[in-house]
Design an enzyme around this catalytic site. Sequence first.
Site, PDB file in Angstrom:
ATOM      1  N   ASP A 268      -0.337  71.061  37.296  1.00 49.96           N
ATOM      2  CA  ASP A 268       0.986  72.606  37.785  1.00 49.96           C
ATOM      3  C   ASP A 268       1.243  73.523  36.779  1.00 49.96           C
ATOM      4  O   ASP A 268       2.895  73.904  36.684  1.00 49.96           O
ATOM      5  CB  ASP A 268       2.671  72.144  38.501  1.00 49.96           C
ATOM      6  CG  ASP A 268       1.701  71.071  39.628  1.00 49.96           C
ATOM      7  OD1 ASP A 268       0.415  70.907  39.275  1.00 49.96           O
ATOM      8  OD2 ASP A 268       2.565  70.143  39.562  1.00 49.96           O
TER       9      ASP A 268
ATOM     10  N   GLU B  36       0.013  75.426  49.131  1.00 47.09           N
ATOM     11  CA  GLU B  36       1.110  75.388  48.208  1.00 47.09           C
ATOM     12  C   GLU B  36       1.136  76.374  46.728  1.00 47.09           C
ATOM     13  O   GLU B  36      -0.223  76.915  47.019  1.00 47.09           O
ATOM     14  CB  GLU B  36       0.992  73.999  47.704  1.00 47.09           C
ATOM     15  CG  GLU B  36       0.087  73.864  46.803  1.00 47.09           C
ATOM     16  CD  GLU B  36      -0.048  71.731  46.941  1.00 47.09           C
ATOM     17  OE1 GLU B  36       0.314  70.981  47.817  1.00 47.09           O
ATOM     18  OE2 GLU B  36      -1.099  70.681  46.302  1.00 47.09           O
TER      19      GLU B  36
END
Length: 320
Positions: free
Chosen positions: A33, A203
């Site tokens: 991420d 997401e």
Amino acid sequence: MKLNRFTLLLLLFPLFVQGQTSGNPIFPGWYADPEAIVFGKTYWVYPTYSAKYKEQVFMDAFSSKDLITWKKHERIIDTASIKWANKAMWAPSITKKDGKYYLFFGANDIQSDNELGGIGVAVSDKPEGPFKDLLGKPLVDKFYNKAQPIDQFVFKDKDGQYYLIYGGWSHCNIAKLNNDFTGFVPYPDGTTFKEITPEGYVEGSFMFIRDGKYYFMWSEGGWTGPNYSVAYAIADSPLGPFKRIGKILKQDPLVATGAGHHSVIQNPKTKQWYIVYHRRPLGEKDGNHRVTCIDEMSFDENGLIKPVKITKEGVSKSKL
């Protein structure tokens, strides 16, 4: 065995090339991420420490002057300074405002409105921290519009307005941050959280402006699977509407799988664009075994993002 000059050059060439490119992953360790950003003359990457949720109680950061050599800044934030967080600190997003650095993060992976956790914000005088809790509680702690409060991105618009774009569980919200990042400013219609979910969204939201257009990007697929990927849309406003255009980042079975949850940066001098993302090395079965990588990103004559080729070499040296 005696080597002639040509053979010797052939043997040494891979080492020479490796020294001139970043290589992928760009630094060792399990990190996911990644949010990349440029502060002054330094590239920064803020990733999730990729481990079991109970072990995700801190974050590291990495800085570089040229995208080749990276310096690790350990534990820029941890649960000792965020009393309400106890696990699953992930997906950091950072911005600089009025001389201070604000780090937004998710924590606790809440599954309902009855649990403590969500999106928090911490502040520091330096990009390497240490970061301290700004509010003493989450900034977003509920499922507005069915969006799990995770995977936040802080976006600064052309007029100086800051937005928080976030959401898991296939729903994405955008909200206007107030001046000191302690809360939100309602929209003219009285709502605070507007849903901007495009088709395919799961997401990992990200947004940037290019030639006056708003590029909204997100991750699709399951994060532990090989088909994790990135898609995008373009609109005239940060509020959309966003109509999905297509995927631009995905696995290459010859290089790596599960390429997703990314960010984008641009060298202000050369104008070269880069995509920073995580992927899973071939043969890795553990869902948390993810590494941070970088590759070049480019556009066609119509402003559409060209599919990114994921590489083992990474990118060439780039000074700011």
